[in-house]
Design a protein around this motif. Structure first.
Motif, PDB file in Angstrom:
ATOM      1  N   GLU A   3       0.900  -1.272   0.030  1.00 43.37           N
ATOM      2  CA  GLU A   3      -0.040   0.064  -0.016  1.00 43.37           C
ATOM      3  C   GLU A   3       0.888   1.251  -0.037  1.00 43.37           C
ATOM      4  O   GLU A   3       1.956   1.263   0.902  1.00 43.37           O
ATOM      5  CB  GLU A   3      -1.029  -0.135   1.149  1.00 43.37           C
ATOM      6  CG  GLU A   3      -1.856  -1.038   1.118  1.00 43.37           C
ATOM      7  CD  GLU A   3      -2.877  -0.687   2.526  1.00 43.37           C
ATOM      8  OE1 GLU A   3      -2.829   0.419   3.071  1.00 43.37           O
ATOM      9  OE2 GLU A   3      -3.275  -1.870   3.007  1.00 43.37           O
ATOM     10  N   ASP A   6      -1.538   7.546  -2.556  1.00 41.51           N
ATOM     11  CA  ASP A   6      -2.468   7.839  -3.881  1.00 41.51           C
ATOM     12  C   ASP A   6      -1.550   8.511  -5.156  1.00 41.51           C
ATOM     13  O   ASP A   6      -1.678   8.362  -5.998  1.00 41.51           O
ATOM     14  CB  ASP A   6      -3.618   8.346  -3.814  1.00 41.51           C
ATOM     15  CG  ASP A   6      -4.600   7.492  -3.232  1.00 41.51           C
ATOM     16  OD1 ASP A   6      -4.469   6.454  -3.048  1.00 41.51           O
ATOM     17  OD2 ASP A   6      -5.633   7.983  -2.263  1.00 41.51           O
ATOM     18  N   VAL A   9       2.243   7.287  -8.200  1.00 40.29           N
ATOM     19  CA  VAL A   9       1.933   6.606  -9.384  1.00 40.29           C
ATOM     20  C   VAL A   9       2.678   6.042 -10.424  1.00 40.29           C
ATOM     21  O   VAL A   9       2.647   5.710 -11.638  1.00 40.29           O
ATOM     22  CB  VAL A   9       0.799   7.703  -9.970  1.00 40.29           C
ATOM     23  CG1 VAL A   9      -0.406   7.726  -9.177  1.00 40.29           C
ATOM     24  CG2 VAL A   9       1.405   8.844 -10.457  1.00 40.29           C
ATOM     25  N   THR A  30       6.690   9.239  -6.703  1.00 42.40           N
ATOM     26  CA  THR A  30       5.887  10.071  -7.777  1.00 42.40           C
ATOM     27  C   THR A  30       6.828  10.372  -8.935  1.00 42.40           C
ATOM     28  O   THR A  30       6.048  11.005  -9.859  1.00 42.40           O
ATOM     29  CB  THR A  30       5.764  11.293  -6.688  1.00 42.40           C
ATOM     30  OG1 THR A  30       7.149  11.646  -6.292  1.00 42.40           O
ATOM     31  CG2 THR A  30       4.851  11.319  -5.707  1.00 42.40           C
TER      32      THR A  30
END
Length: 142
Positions: A3, A6, A9, A30
């Motif tokens: 995990e 967000d 990516v 990132t």
């Protein structure tokens, strides 16, 4: 599996080469190029060292942290046990004269089928919460 925040990516699932041997790996960040070039970007790399039986965790840690130790201060090596994997971990801080930190975990499952290498890079204080989630969630799946 793992995990991650967000915002992380940029993924790379290409093999990790060790002495000409390919090992499954996953890098999530990132900005992959910036993550690989400096400590200014947070991210995580997980590698399943399939030809490493349990028991050699300290040797693997020593090998993969040689370059890190040249540009970061080091805490002492600690025993690692999350209930699934056991081994060693070490935190490095002040990397390249910044507030960036790196945590390296080298551990094996109870059966010793492989060794997992986790390299977690944290560029800002906000990344420490993400680091806790990453450490609690990483798993090697068949």
């Amino acid at each position: 599996e793992v995990e991650v925040p967000d915002a992380w990516v940029d993924l790379d699932g290409s093999a990790y080469l060790v002495d000409g041997v390919e090992h499954p790996s996953l890098t999530v960040t990132t900005n992959l190029a910036a993550y690989q070039a400096s400590y200014a970007v947070s991210g995580v790399t997980l590698v399943a060292l399939l030809d490493q039986a349990g028991g050699g965790e300290q040797a693997v840690l020593d090998e993969v942290t040689t370059e890190v130790a040249k540009v970061c201060a080091a805490n002492a090596v600690e025993a690692y046990d999350d209930g699934l994997y056991t081994g060693v971990s070490q935190r490095f801080y002040g990397c390249e004269g910044t507030d960036a930190s790196t945590v390296v975990i080298v551990a094996t499952p109870a059966g010793g089928e492989f060794t997992i290498l986790v390299n977690l890079q944290m560029a800002t204080a906000a990344d420490y919460e993400a680091a806790d989630r990453i450490i609690a969630s990483f798993r090697v799946l068949d």
